[in-house]
Design a protein around this motif. Structure first.
Motif, PDB file in Angstrom:
ATOM      1  N   ASN A  28       0.858  -1.176   0.000  1.00 50.02           N
ATOM      2  CA  ASN A  28       0.000   0.000   0.000  1.00 50.02           C
ATOM      3  C   ASN A  28       0.901   1.235   0.000  1.00 50.02           C
ATOM      4  O   ASN A  28       2.128   1.116  -0.045  1.00 50.02           O
ATOM      5  N   ALA A  30       1.687   3.375   2.291  1.00 48.96           N
ATOM      6  CA  ALA A  30       2.576   3.489   3.456  1.00 48.96           C
ATOM      7  C   ALA A  30       3.796   2.586   3.315  1.00 48.96           C
ATOM      8  O   ALA A  30       4.912   2.984   3.668  1.00 48.96           O
ATOM      9  N   THR A  31       3.619   1.379   2.791  1.00 44.28           N
ATOM     10  CA  THR A  31       4.764   0.484   2.632  1.00 44.28           C
ATOM     11  C   THR A  31       5.680   0.953   1.500  1.00 44.28           C
ATOM     12  O   THR A  31       6.890   0.788   1.590  1.00 44.28           O
ATOM     13  N   GLN A  33       6.150   4.115   0.781  1.00 46.99           N
ATOM     14  CA  GLN A  33       6.869   5.215   1.423  1.00 46.99           C
ATOM     15  C   GLN A  33       8.013   4.675   2.266  1.00 46.99           C
ATOM     16  O   GLN A  33       9.130   5.180   2.207  1.00 46.99           O
ATOM     17  N   SER A  34       7.742   3.640   3.045  1.00 44.01           N
ATOM     18  CA  SER A  34       8.762   3.043   3.888  1.00 44.01           C
ATOM     19  C   SER A  34       9.893   2.460   3.050  1.00 44.01           C
ATOM     20  O   SER A  34      11.071   2.629   3.368  1.00 44.01           O
ATOM     21  N   LYS A  39       9.080  10.529   3.584  1.00 40.88           N
ATOM     22  CA  LYS A  39       8.036  10.809   4.568  1.00 40.88           C
ATOM     23  C   LYS A  39       6.773  11.388   3.937  1.00 40.88           C
ATOM     24  O   LYS A  39       5.704  11.305   4.512  1.00 40.88           O
ATOM     25  N   CYS A  41       3.774  11.519   1.364  1.00 37.04           N
ATOM     26  CA  CYS A  41       3.023  10.581   0.527  1.00 37.04           C
ATOM     27  C   CYS A  41       2.939  11.063  -0.925  1.00 37.04           C
ATOM     28  O   CYS A  41       2.815  10.246  -1.835  1.00 37.04           O
TER      29      CYS A  41
END
Length: 78
Positions: A28, A30-31, A33-34, A39, A41
């Motif tokens: 998704n 968030a993953t 981004q990680s 930081k 989006c």
């Protein structure tokens, strides 16, 4: 001689396998981004521009192999 579009870069398979090992087969926002180490989006969204997304339970998800392909594709542009 230019590289054929049908040939896959071996680095793509290695990156996709690393993503699957650490994040699973689907990612998704968030993953992603990680994985990218960002930081914001919006930065991750710009990176994913043009990558096929899948709607799973109302959430946008991207396949690890597609993200790896985009990463290798972006590397080749540099």
């Amino acid at each position: 001689m230019p590289r054929s579009k049908l040939m896959r870069d071996p680095a793509e398979d290695v990156i996709a396998e690393e993503i699957r090992k650490n994040y699973g087969g689907m990612m998704n926002l968030a993953t992603v981004q990680s994985f990218l180490g960002v930081k914001d989006c919006r930065t991750a969204r710009r990176f994913l521009n043009g990558v096929t997304s899948y709607s799973i339970n109302g959430r946008s998800m991207w396949m690890a192999s597609d993200v790896a392909h985009r990463l290798v594709e972006g590397r080749d542009l540099l």
